[in-house]
Motif scaffolding. Structure first.
Motif, PDB file in Angstrom:
ATOM      1  N   ASN A   1       0.862  -1.169   0.000  1.00  0.00           N
ATOM      2  CA  ASN A   1       0.000   0.000   0.000  1.00  0.00           C
ATOM      3  C   ASN A   1       0.903   1.225   0.000  1.00  0.00           C
ATOM      4  N   PHE A   2       0.659   2.141  -0.900  1.00  0.00           N
ATOM      5  CA  PHE A   2       1.488   3.339  -1.035  1.00  0.00           C
ATOM      6  C   PHE A   2       0.929   4.465  -0.163  1.00  0.00           C
ATOM      7  N   VAL A   3       1.798   5.111   0.595  1.00  0.00           N
ATOM      8  CA  VAL A   3       1.441   6.344   1.297  1.00  0.00           C
ATOM      9  C   VAL A   3       2.455   7.395   0.876  1.00  0.00           C
ATOM     10  N   ARG A   4       1.991   8.400   0.170  1.00  0.00           N
ATOM     11  CA  ARG A   4       2.884   9.445  -0.337  1.00  0.00           C
ATOM     12  C   ARG A   4       2.999  10.561   0.696  1.00  0.00           C
ATOM     13  N   ILE A   5       4.225  10.842   1.105  1.00  0.00           N
ATOM     14  CA  ILE A   5       4.489  11.877   2.100  1.00  0.00           C
ATOM     15  C   ILE A   5       4.939  13.141   1.370  1.00  0.00           C
ATOM     16  N   PRO A   6       4.128  14.186   1.365  1.00  0.00           N
ATOM     17  CA  PRO A   6       4.501  15.395   0.611  1.00  0.00           C
ATOM     18  C   PRO A   6       5.515  16.243   1.368  1.00  0.00           C
TER      19      PRO A   6
END
Length: 370
Positions: A221-226
């Motif tokens: 599962n991808f969690v993109r941290i900006p």
């Protein structure tokens, strides 16, 4: 306890984790030490509405939804991939999650071009193999295999820096949840225990280095941290890290709020210039991340302590900023020189305060490096 240069999160916050565990009556997935609610509270800190008898300090500053999605992923049977630009706090978030869930964040594989399949599965103690042959006793499990056997969280840093062979070896671990040891006749399968999962991190700027296969992507599962762009949030992060730095070095030095504002504004200006640049030559090589801001401030604090009068000054901060960001010569120096003349100089005339001293300190640093 033996003093450490950098204690892992489960050691650094051991007393806090013990207390949270003692009051935690929520349901815990698998072998988790804390319930999902308490994991979130440990990472993000407590609020008055939580009704706790003591305050839990925030340790990661970011959107609540990123932390919640990460926790939910780890409570399933899927791996978690934290992806984002350098310096966005991916590794720190991974460490905090592993510490809260497993009380062990040190089962880490560092992805590089030299990482091999052995680093994520197992290798052999050569002297023991020669003396007694191959057996489970002569096998050296990787951090990932150890996490499987213990039913805890394993971590894989910079996944996209590893070769495709190494990435492919993760597919069977994430899907089948076991590792075969064909060299052994008996006891030749290591099964993952409940609670095992992998938190991987990937640098979004490494896209194209070793792209993830579709098969591996499906198992994460991808969690993109900006990148943090909100000045208030960024200031909280910088203050938090700076307080830790001062405590670790046993330094008593105040960081004037107006100098912190200058640092935050300078990075915001340079990011805006990078966003409007039409070529890479017009952009600083630095990612201009929050982590790099902390590095600039750390450099200035240490310089002020060891070679100054133990007070942070604008000239020192400017010199640290130029020295930290001028990585290419002459490209980066030209960009910083343009910024100093086009932005800092007018601002020093209009706003005054510490800006004139910051202007002069930057000019001197640029001249020295040119």
């Amino acid at each position: 306890m033996t003093e450490m240069l950098r204690a892992p999160a489960e050691v650094k916050y051991a007393e806090e984790l013990d207390w949270l565990e003692s009051i935690d009556d929520g349901p815990k997935p698998f072998s988790w030490r804390l319930s999902p609610r308490m994991v979130r509270l440990f990472v993000l800190g407590s609020e008055r509405a939580d009704g706790l008898d003591r305050e839990i300090s925030p340790k990661w500053f970011g959107d609540r939804s990123f932390v919640e999605r990460s926790i939910v992923t780890l409570a399933s049977d899927r791996g978690l991939l934290l992806i984002g630009d350098p310096g966005t706090g991916k590794s720190w978030l991974a460490e905090l999650l592993a510490a809260a869930i497993s009380r062990n964040s040190t089962l880490v594989v560092q992805g590089t071009a030299g990482t091999t399949e052995d680093h994520i599965k197992y290798s052999w103690n050569v002297s023991m193999v020669i003396a007694k042959g191959q057996s489970r006793a002569s096998m050296i499990p990787s951090p990932i295999m150890t996490a499987m056997e213990k039913g805890v969280i394993g971590r894989f840093e910079e996944l996209t820096r590893s070769t495709s062979d190494v990435q492919d070896a993760l597919i069977s671990i994430l899907s089948e949840k076991y590792v075969s040891i064909p060299e052994l006749d008996d006891d030749n399968i290591v099964f993952a225990q409940p609670g095992f999962s992998i938190i991987a991190t990937a640098n979004s700027r490494d896209r194209g280095v070793n792209d993830l296969s579709s098969a591996l992507k499906r198992r994460f599962n991808f969690v993109r941290i900006p990148v943090v762009t909100n000045k208030k949030s960024e200031a909280e992060i910088v203050r938090f890290r700076t307080t830790e730095l001062l405590r670790r070095h046993e330094i008593e030095l105040d960081v004037p709020p107006n100098l912190l504002d200058i640092l935050l504004q300078s990075f915001a200006d340079l990011r805006a210039a990078a966003a409007s640049a039409t070529s890479d030559d017009e952009k600083l090589e630095s990612a201009l991340s929050t982590a790099e801001q902390i590095g600039v401030l750390e450099d200035a604090i240490l310089h002020s302590t060891f070679f100054g009068d133990r007070s942070l000054r604008a000239e020192t901060l400017a010199g640290s900023l130029v020295g930290s960001l001028a990585r290419r010569s002459p490209e980066d120096l030209a960009i910083l020189n343009k910024y100093w003349h086009g932005v800092v100089e007018p601002r020093s005339k209009e706003d005054g305060g510490e800006w004139p001293a910051f202007l002069e300190g930057g000019r001197q640093a640029i001249a020295t490096l040119s």
